[in-house]
Write a protein that holds these residues in place. Structure first.
Motif, short mmCIF file in Angstrom:
data_model
loop_
_atom_site.label_atom_id
_atom_site.label_comp_id
_atom_site.label_asym_id
_atom_site.label_seq_id
_atom_site.Cartn_x
_atom_site.Cartn_y
_atom_site.Cartn_z
N SER A 291 30.89 35.96 41.09
CA SER A 291 30.55 35.96 42.22
C SER A 291 31.66 36.56 43.05
CB SER A 291 30.21 34.57 42.96
OG SER A 291 31.44 33.90 43.07
N ALA A 292 31.18 37.22 44.30
CA ALA A 292 32.23 37.77 45.28
C ALA A 292 33.27 36.63 45.71
CB ALA A 292 31.57 38.33 46.48
N GLN A 293 32.84 35.48 45.75
CA GLN A 293 33.73 34.47 46.24
C GLN A 293 34.74 34.42 44.95
OE1 GLN A 293 34.06 32.57 49.22
NE2 GLN A 293 36.06 32.37 48.15
N GLU A 294 34.37 34.32 43.87
CA GLU A 294 35.30 34.06 42.68
C GLU A 294 36.27 35.21 42.68
OE1 GLU A 294 35.43 32.50 37.88
OE2 GLU A 294 33.33 33.17 38.88
N ASN A 295 35.71 36.69 42.77
CA ASN A 295 36.53 37.59 42.90
C ASN A 295 37.78 37.39 44.04
OD1 ASN A 295 34.90 39.20 41.28
ND2 ASN A 295 34.09 40.17 42.90
N ASP A 296 37.30 36.90 44.99
CA ASP A 296 38.60 36.65 46.08
C ASP A 296 39.40 35.29 45.55
OD1 ASP A 296 37.31 38.60 47.68
OD2 ASP A 296 36.38 37.52 49.00
N ASP A 297 38.85 34.49 45.04
CA ASP A 297 39.65 33.30 44.52
C ASP A 297 40.78 33.77 43.73
OD1 ASP A 297 38.13 31.67 46.04
OD2 ASP A 297 36.55 30.94 44.63
N ILE A 298 40.28 34.71 42.58
CA ILE A 298 41.28 35.18 41.76
C ILE A 298 42.48 35.87 42.31
CG2 ILE A 298 41.55 36.97 39.63
CD1 ILE A 298 38.59 35.86 38.71
N PHE A 299 41.96 36.91 43.17
CA PHE A 299 42.90 37.46 43.94
C PHE A 299 44.28 36.70 44.42
CE2 PHE A 299 44.11 40.49 47.60
CZ PHE A 299 44.93 41.15 46.49
N GLN A 300 43.43 35.62 45.29
CA GLN A 300 44.35 34.65 46.03
C GLN A 300 44.95 33.80 45.06
OE1 GLN A 300 44.51 34.67 49.36
NE2 GLN A 300 46.43 33.42 48.98
N GLU A 301 44.56 33.64 43.88
CA GLU A 301 45.41 32.81 43.26
C GLU A 301 46.49 33.36 42.41
OE1 GLU A 301 42.52 31.15 40.19
OE2 GLU A 301 41.42 30.31 41.81
N LEU A 302 46.20 34.88 42.16
CA LEU A 302 47.38 35.63 41.59
C LEU A 302 48.49 35.75 42.76
CD1 LEU A 302 45.32 38.40 40.05
CD2 LEU A 302 46.69 36.76 38.81
N ARG A 303 48.19 36.08 43.96
CA ARG A 303 49.20 36.08 45.22
C ARG A 303 49.85 34.56 45.04
NH1 ARG A 303 46.00 38.06 50.40
NH2 ARG A 303 48.18 37.82 51.26
N ASN A 304 49.28 33.65 45.13
CA ASN A 304 49.77 32.33 45.12
C ASN A 304 50.83 32.14 44.09
OD1 ASN A 304 48.54 31.80 47.53
ND2 ASN A 304 46.99 30.36 46.37
N ASN A 305 50.29 32.72 42.94
CA ASN A 305 51.10 32.50 41.71
C ASN A 305 52.51 33.38 41.75
OD1 ASN A 305 51.19 31.60 38.64
ND2 ASN A 305 51.36 33.98 38.44
N LEU A 306 52.57 34.43 42.19
CA LEU A 306 53.32 35.31 42.34
C LEU A 306 54.62 34.74 43.45
CD1 LEU A 306 54.85 38.01 41.48
CD2 LEU A 306 53.73 39.07 43.39
#
Length: 311
Positions: A291-306
């Motif tokens: 979903s578009a929401q999951e796309n955004d979730d992955i991007f945010q998780e990568l940001r938080n992870n970094l």
């Protein structure tokens, strides 16, 4: 690996598989092992099966087998972390299953396993299997195994490259094959890929933390005349930008979900991939988004992870 060699000796017919959407290491390990076994056990019938990826035809070709020939055979799967990724479901109909891999062993399938997560590639494991057991190695086997190592190390750039990797590659390079020509094949691409790469650089979304993403839609692939598998050629492109530390390439599939290719220079990302129907290496993983929401979730998780990694 001695128990695996014993099992190989016990079977007259062997089929070798690897993962779907093959890369040089998948083909190098699969075809390298096929050639090693054919050379050292000429009385055995050894085959390699799966989809023939046109962009990697220079590495080698698959064999065609009827379904009934899998019965009673030894099946070996190389460079494949989990069973859903195995190319050609007929692997399930063999007599015995062996897994040879370098990914984290989250799916410990098979009757015998040889998993070495310290190896740069499955091709490195196969090459050392031959060296350690004094198996003859043809020039062709050395060529495809070298291609596999080069592919999975990014020309020896990635952190998975160890002194053992370089030593193994050097031993393979002693064989008679055109290394320069092979490298040109691996480093070149068609103009349509160059145009897609230009699109990637033009449309990358980069966060303040240094995380980037790009969407490769079905419409974009059709406009450029590019297949899903060919998009793998641009996966490393964002990493050449100094400001980017982690990136994700979202490739739309025909059913509408996105296959997510994730890469990182320093911060491990495979835990995020596992949360989204994927997995892989700490710095090179794949996931799926529905979903578009999951796309955004992955991007945010990568940001938080970094951010967390840099603290």
């Amino acid at each position: 690996m001695h128990d695996i060699l014993d099992k190989i000796k016990a079977y007259d017919e062997i089929v070798i598989h690897r993962h779907k959407n093959p890369d040089p290491d998948a083909l190098g390990s699969q075809l390298g092992l096929r050639d090693i076994l054919r050379t050292n056990f000429p009385d055995k019938t050894v085959s390699a099966v799966g989809f023939d990826e046109p962009s990697l035809a220079f590495i080698g070709k698959m064999d065609q087998l009827p379904d009934e020939t899998f019965k009673g055979k030894l099946v070996i799967v190389t460079d494949t972390a989990n069973t859903p990724r195995i190319d050609d479901a007929r692997y399930q109909t063999g007599d015995c299953l062996i897994k040879i891999d370098h990914h984290p062993n989250d799916d410990a399938y098979g009757d015998l396993l040889a998993v070495d997560t310290t190896a740069s590639s499955a091709s490195e494991i196969i090459a050392n299997f031959a060296f350690d057991n004094d198996l003859a190695l043809s020039d062709e086997a050395a060529r495809v195994l070298y291609a596999g190592i080069v592919g999975d190390t990014g020309r020896f750039l990635y952190p998975a490259t160890t002194p053992q990797t370089l030593y193994t590659a050097a031993k393979l390079a002693e064989h008679d094959f055109d290394r320069a020509g092979l490298m040109r094949e691996m480093d070149s691409f068609d103009m349509k890929i160059a145009r897609l790469q230009g699109y990637v650089y033009e449309h990358l979304e980069i966060s303040p933390e240094g995380v980037a993403r790009i969407f490769i839609t079905q419409a974009l692939m059709q406009a450029h005349g590019i297949s899903d598998s060919e998009t793998s050629a641009i996966v490393s492109a964002p990493g050449k930008i100094k400001e980017i530390q982690t990136w994700a390439i979202f490739v739309e599939q025909t059913d509408g979900h996105f296959r997510v290719r994730m890469r990182s220079k320093v911060a491990p990302i495979n835990a995020i991939a596992k949360q989204h129907a994927g997995g892989g290496h700490p710095l090179a993983s794949g996931a799926n988004s529905y979903s578009a929401q999951e796309n955004d979730d992955i991007f945010q998780e990568l940001r938080n992870n970094l951010v967390a990694f840099q603290k």
